[in-house]
Design an enzyme around this catalytic site. Sequence first.
Site, PDB file in Angstrom:
ATOM      1  N   LYS A   1       7.337   5.113  -7.828  1.00 46.51           N
ATOM      2  CA  LYS A   1       5.963   4.608  -7.826  1.00 46.51           C
ATOM      3  C   LYS A   1       5.494   4.577  -6.387  1.00 46.51           C
ATOM      4  O   LYS A   1       6.195   4.081  -5.511  1.00 46.51           O
ATOM      5  CB  LYS A   1       5.949   3.187  -8.426  1.00 46.51           C
TER       6      LYS A   1
ATOM      7  N   GLN B   1       8.108   2.125   0.693  1.00 50.29           N
ATOM      8  CA  GLN B   1       7.696   1.800  -0.675  1.00 50.29           C
ATOM      9  C   GLN B   1       8.865   1.267  -1.510  1.00 50.29           C
ATOM     10  O   GLN B   1       8.680   0.405  -2.369  1.00 50.29           O
ATOM     11  CB  GLN B   1       7.121   3.071  -1.312  1.00 50.29           C
TER      12      GLN B   1
ATOM     13  N   LYS C   1       6.283   8.647  -2.789  1.00 53.99           N
ATOM     14  CA  LYS C   1       5.002   8.835  -2.105  1.00 53.99           C
ATOM     15  C   LYS C   1       4.709  10.329  -2.108  1.00 53.99           C
ATOM     16  O   LYS C   1       5.628  11.147  -2.203  1.00 53.99           O
ATOM     17  CB  LYS C   1       5.099   8.323  -0.656  1.00 53.99           C
TER      18      LYS C   1
ATOM     19  N   GLY D   1      -3.368   5.907  -5.581  1.00 56.21           N
ATOM     20  CA  GLY D   1      -4.149   6.332  -4.423  1.00 56.21           C
ATOM     21  C   GLY D   1      -3.545   5.857  -3.116  1.00 56.21           C
ATOM     22  O   GLY D   1      -2.609   5.059  -3.086  1.00 56.21           O
ATOM     23  N   ASP D   2      -4.056   6.382  -2.027  1.00 60.75           N
ATOM     24  CA  ASP D   2      -3.742   5.944  -0.669  1.00 60.75           C
ATOM     25  C   ASP D   2      -4.875   6.515   0.186  1.00 60.75           C
ATOM     26  O   ASP D   2      -5.962   6.789  -0.356  1.00 60.75           O
ATOM     27  CB  ASP D   2      -2.361   6.465  -0.224  1.00 60.75           C
TER      28      ASP D   2
ATOM     29  N   ASN E   1     -10.569   1.423   1.300  1.00 63.37           N
ATOM     30  CA  ASN E   1     -10.249   0.501   0.208  1.00 63.37           C
ATOM     31  C   ASN E   1      -9.568  -0.783   0.703  1.00 63.37           C
ATOM     32  O   ASN E   1     -10.016  -1.897   0.386  1.00 63.37           O
ATOM     33  CB  ASN E   1      -9.358   1.227  -0.815  1.00 63.37           C
TER      34      ASN E   1
ATOM     35  N   SER F   1      -0.804  -2.171  -9.470  1.00 65.16           N
ATOM     36  CA  SER F   1      -0.540  -0.906 -10.153  1.00 65.16           C
ATOM     37  C   SER F   1       0.531  -1.116 -11.228  1.00 65.16           C
ATOM     38  O   SER F   1       0.444  -0.567 -12.330  1.00 65.16           O
ATOM     39  CB  SER F   1      -0.043   0.161  -9.165  1.00 65.16           C
TER      40      SER F   1
HETATM   41  P1  NDP Z   1      -8.916   4.847   2.692  1.00 65.62           P
HETATM   42  O1  NDP Z   1      -8.865   6.325   2.749  1.00 65.62           O
HETATM   43  O2  NDP Z   1      -9.729   4.185   1.638  1.00 65.62           O
HETATM   44  O3  NDP Z   1      -9.394   4.271   4.108  1.00 65.62           O
HETATM   45  C1  NDP Z   1      -8.696   4.558   5.279  1.00 65.62           C
HETATM   46  C2  NDP Z   1      -9.440   3.952   6.441  1.00 65.62           C
HETATM   47  O4  NDP Z   1      -8.649   4.068   7.617  1.00 65.62           O
HETATM   48  C3  NDP Z   1     -10.743   4.679   6.730  1.00 65.62           C
HETATM   49  O5  NDP Z   1     -11.652   3.797   7.306  1.00 65.62           O
HETATM   50  C4  NDP Z   1     -10.284   5.734   7.733  1.00 65.62           C
HETATM   51  O6  NDP Z   1     -11.323   6.229   8.562  1.00 65.62           O
HETATM   52  C5  NDP Z   1      -9.289   4.951   8.562  1.00 65.62           C
HETATM   53  N1  NDP Z   1      -8.281   5.860   9.115  1.00 65.62           N
HETATM   54  C6  NDP Z   1      -7.490   6.720   8.445  1.00 65.62           C
HETATM   55  N2  NDP Z   1      -6.712   7.412   9.291  1.00 65.62           N
HETATM   56  C7  NDP Z   1      -7.026   6.963  10.531  1.00 65.62           C
HETATM   57  C8  NDP Z   1      -6.553   7.269  11.830  1.00 65.62           C
HETATM   58  N3  NDP Z   1      -5.602   8.196  12.025  1.00 65.62           N
HETATM   59  N4  NDP Z   1      -7.111   6.593  12.876  1.00 65.62           N
HETATM   60  C9  NDP Z   1      -8.081   5.659  12.694  1.00 65.62           C
HETATM   61  N5  NDP Z   1      -8.561   5.332  11.479  1.00 65.62           N
HETATM   62  C10 NDP Z   1      -8.042   5.957  10.417  1.00 65.62           C
HETATM   63  O7  NDP Z   1      -7.387   4.375   2.607  1.00 65.62           O
HETATM   64  P2  NDP Z   1      -6.809   2.948   2.201  1.00 65.62           P
HETATM   65  O8  NDP Z   1      -7.745   1.873   2.595  1.00 65.62           O
HETATM   66  O9  NDP Z   1      -6.335   3.046   0.815  1.00 65.62           O
HETATM   67  O10 NDP Z   1      -5.518   2.890   3.131  1.00 65.62           O
HETATM   68  C11 NDP Z   1      -5.510   2.247   4.406  1.00 65.62           C
HETATM   69  C12 NDP Z   1      -4.101   1.782   4.728  1.00 65.62           C
HETATM   70  O11 NDP Z   1      -3.681   0.865   3.714  1.00 65.62           O
HETATM   71  C13 NDP Z   1      -3.052   2.895   4.756  1.00 65.62           C
HETATM   72  O12 NDP Z   1      -2.078   2.585   5.722  1.00 65.62           O
HETATM   73  C14 NDP Z   1      -2.447   2.813   3.372  1.00 65.62           C
HETATM   74  O13 NDP Z   1      -1.153   3.372   3.324  1.00 65.62           O
HETATM   75  C15 NDP Z   1      -2.436   1.307   3.190  1.00 65.62           C
HETATM   76  N6  NDP Z   1      -2.289   0.857   1.816  1.00 65.62           N
HETATM   77  C16 NDP Z   1      -3.220   1.191   0.854  1.00 65.62           C
HETATM   78  C17 NDP Z   1      -3.033   0.772  -0.442  1.00 65.62           C
HETATM   79  C18 NDP Z   1      -4.034   1.038  -1.500  1.00 65.62           C
HETATM   80  O14 NDP Z   1      -3.877   0.479  -2.595  1.00 65.62           O
HETATM   81  N7  NDP Z   1      -5.065   1.824  -1.279  1.00 65.62           N
HETATM   82  C19 NDP Z   1      -1.833  -0.013  -0.839  1.00 65.62           C
HETATM   83  C20 NDP Z   1      -0.981  -0.389   0.269  1.00 65.62           C
HETATM   84  C21 NDP Z   1      -1.206   0.058   1.522  1.00 65.62           C
HETATM   85  P3  NDP Z   1     -11.940   7.683   8.235  1.00 65.62           P
HETATM   86  O15 NDP Z   1     -12.677   7.511   6.954  1.00 65.62           O
HETATM   87  O16 NDP Z   1     -12.796   7.967   9.402  1.00 65.62           O
HETATM   88  O17 NDP Z   1     -10.764   8.610   8.121  1.00 65.62           O
END
Ligand code: NDP
Length: 445
Positions: A89, A110, A125, A164-165, A239, A377
Amino acid sequence: MTLIQDTLEIVRKRNPHEPEFLQAVTEVLESIEPAVQRNKKYREGSLLQRLVEPERMIVFRVPWQDDRGQVQVHRGFRIQMNSAIGPYKGGLRFHPTVCASVLKFLAFEQVFKNSLTTLPMGGGKGGSDFDPKGKSDGEVMRFCQSFMTEVFRHVGPDTDVPAGDIGVGGREIGYLFGQYKRLANEFTGVLTGKGLAWGGSLIRPEATGYGCVYFAEEMLKTRNETLEDKVCAVSGSGNAAQYTVEKLLHKGAKVVTMSDSNGFIHDKDGITEEKLAWIMDLKNVRRGRIKEYADKFGAVYAEGKRPWGVECDCAFPSATQNEIGAEDAKTLLGNGCTLVCEAANMPTDPAGIDLFLSKKILYGPGKAANAGGVATSGLEMVQNSMRLPWTRAEVDQRLHQIMVTIHQNAFETAKAYGHPGNLVVGANIAGFVKVADAMLDQGVV
Ligand code: NDP
């Protein structure tokens, strides 16, 4: 050399060009040393070596046609890291930086995170170096269909359940699910983060951010504090960040920053619920840049910078890995920050973590603090199996209880192993023990 160092040496030799994977493995192995020292069974049967080698890695070509009729080729991955306590997962990430090292670090993390949730889920992943930014809906759909055409044979509700991620939200999950359904000829809970009308769970979109804030509340409780009136810096605007901000506002905190990969905004007056709704529309519907917030609401915009130089009581890194380095950590501490709670995965680099731990601020590592996403999830999987949806209140209450339990488990485990208050040690050992015992029970596999 100790067994831990020997194992790290093997990992280094076997994965020489994978810095993120090495970083994650080093952090976990070094912090579980007290448990390995105390229990002979963890030193036998090459258990640690088995733990650091994925059970299976699937790498594949993803060809798709863009709107001009050109064929584009990307690389797809699914890392099936460990299935000792349940089906694999973990999310799918679509981002240009995706490579084996990044996905292996995420899959490794994970495994322990899922173990902490109290639910029966193994760790995996996947993703691709495809960038959905700037692509039309049709292009994203064709890419997702091609990705699933390969990956569908390796996943299933009792085998591997992706979610998602970064770069994979509700739109992408929809396209992936539609293609899975056509290929497998069955309607099953093969993905989580689904739309509400077709098997999704209430609160799943909110879960990572809400869970992270519930975790922060538990950390603060140990010092008789609350989030009320705390000034908070949040990074990201996807997210995880959006719902971290939403829940912080519910708790009476003041959020002054958000960011994207181009820069961050600083709103001294605080991001209100109305402003957040505007950001959600900007990011989820119009798919624009955070800079537009500064133009709209008269906030400061800093191009190419991260928000860690802004004065705050609490920081919630919610964007990506290694976004807080040693210098950022020093600045945060110098500005009076006393809590760092990670909604993102591995956002603080090892030197930054060492600083936070040595100053004894409240530090919630991602694998514990952001586990609410995968936990919910897991709750979506339960509802899919029962074919019975729960109410918003019921899912939220379960999420809250899971975050309280994860904090308590990490807190108590840290104390039991001689590192009171160190939730890195606590979360890693608590996550490890359950997986390791399950592996030992199942023989040499
Ligand atoms: P999203 O794609 O929804 O959002 C990612 C955000 O981070 C965007 O604002 C993006 O900006 C920014 N970002 C991505 N890469 C970079 C980078 N290299 N430098 C600066 N800013 C960056 O992803 P999530 O919100 O889902 O994920 C964010 C984090 O949370 C990740 O580390 C993910 O692994 C973690 N996470 C998410 C979960 C989930 O349920 N969604 C669960 C657990 C952890 P831009 O749009 O400009 O790229």
